[in-house]
Design an enzyme around this catalytic site. Sequence first.
Site, short mmCIF file in Angstrom:
data_model
loop_
_atom_site.label_atom_id
_atom_site.label_comp_id
_atom_site.label_asym_id
_atom_site.label_seq_id
_atom_site.Cartn_x
_atom_site.Cartn_y
_atom_site.Cartn_z
CB SER A 144 13.44 13.08 11.07
OG SER A 144 13.79 11.79 11.55
CE1 TYR A 157 8.67 11.19 9.14
CE2 TYR A 157 10.91 10.44 9.51
CZ TYR A 157 9.81 11.16 9.92
OH TYR A 157 9.84 11.86 11.11
#
Length: 293
Positions: A144, A157
């Site tokens: 990401s 995350y």
Amino acid sequence: MQDFAGKVAVITGAASGIGKALTEKCIAEGMHVVMADIEEAALEKAAAELQATTNNQVLPIVANVAMEAELRKVRDEAVETLGGVHLLFNNAGVGGGGNSWNATQKDWDWVFGVNLWSVIYGLRVFVPQMIAQETPCHIVNTASIAGIIGGSTNALYSVTKHGVVALTENLSVDLKEEDTNIGCSVLCPGFVNTNIFNSGRNRPADLANREDPQPLTPEDEQRIAMFQEILRQGMQPAEIAEIVFDAIRADRLYILTHDHFDEMIRDRAENMINGTNPLMGEAALANLAKPAD
Ligand code: NAI
């Protein structure tokens, strides 16, 4: 890897979002596909829809990628049924909010299992198979933009995605040093219009928190609504899949999809070199929320 027609792709998290779009693109390239996902009903539905569009094989396999044995099962079925694996997308992932000290052990275990251990297991299970085949292969690990920029109010995350970037950077060196025929890339998208905000739908019962979560404050609710809206206005998954295939053909390690994060990447590097501190709180959030170019 340049030739895709007739080859075999394995896609994890294939029932939804980016994984489903990657599956569609593989089919459009003439590949056979193995769709692995934990969400059985969504997987069966997506696989049936996609099988109706191709004469090539679409093989759905229910698997929890946080468990190495389940990925071995995926590999074995792919090899037995389709003869090998040439393209691997370690794509399954979950969003998981919270700061580092409030998140529970189960929060950490869940997010680490799906986002990071699954990629490590994917490499342990599939790289030896690809080496043994001696055919051109490629691996795309989905990280990401959160794996490249600094803190973004989501410690769990961020940590897993920085891990996936580091893992893939090492992988690329190791694959070359071992003189393999395998390329690799790390996909680092900005916001994409998928179901990631509802990741909790697939959280295994044994990793659920026993206590009810704290009630949301109005500020929490505002922040959640803002992120949902940003995602809704994000890039379409099909666009990501096109970018990914261009990168595979070019054997490119880093796949970045949203130019407007470039400044934040540069800022982070400069802050490190200059010893200056990053933007905090609202200023950082405002930067994140800038619309896509
Ligand atoms: P999504 O929620 O639409 O799709 C994720 C898929 O992974 C779902 O089909 C889900 O069932 C599956 N999955 C979840 N846990 C699993 C498990 N334990 N085993 C097997 N499958 C499992 O979300 P999206 O956005 O398509 O996510 C794909 C990847 O893209 C993730 O790694 C995510 O972190 C990454 N990503 C997404 C961004 C976005 O804005 N949507 C931005 C950057 C990265």
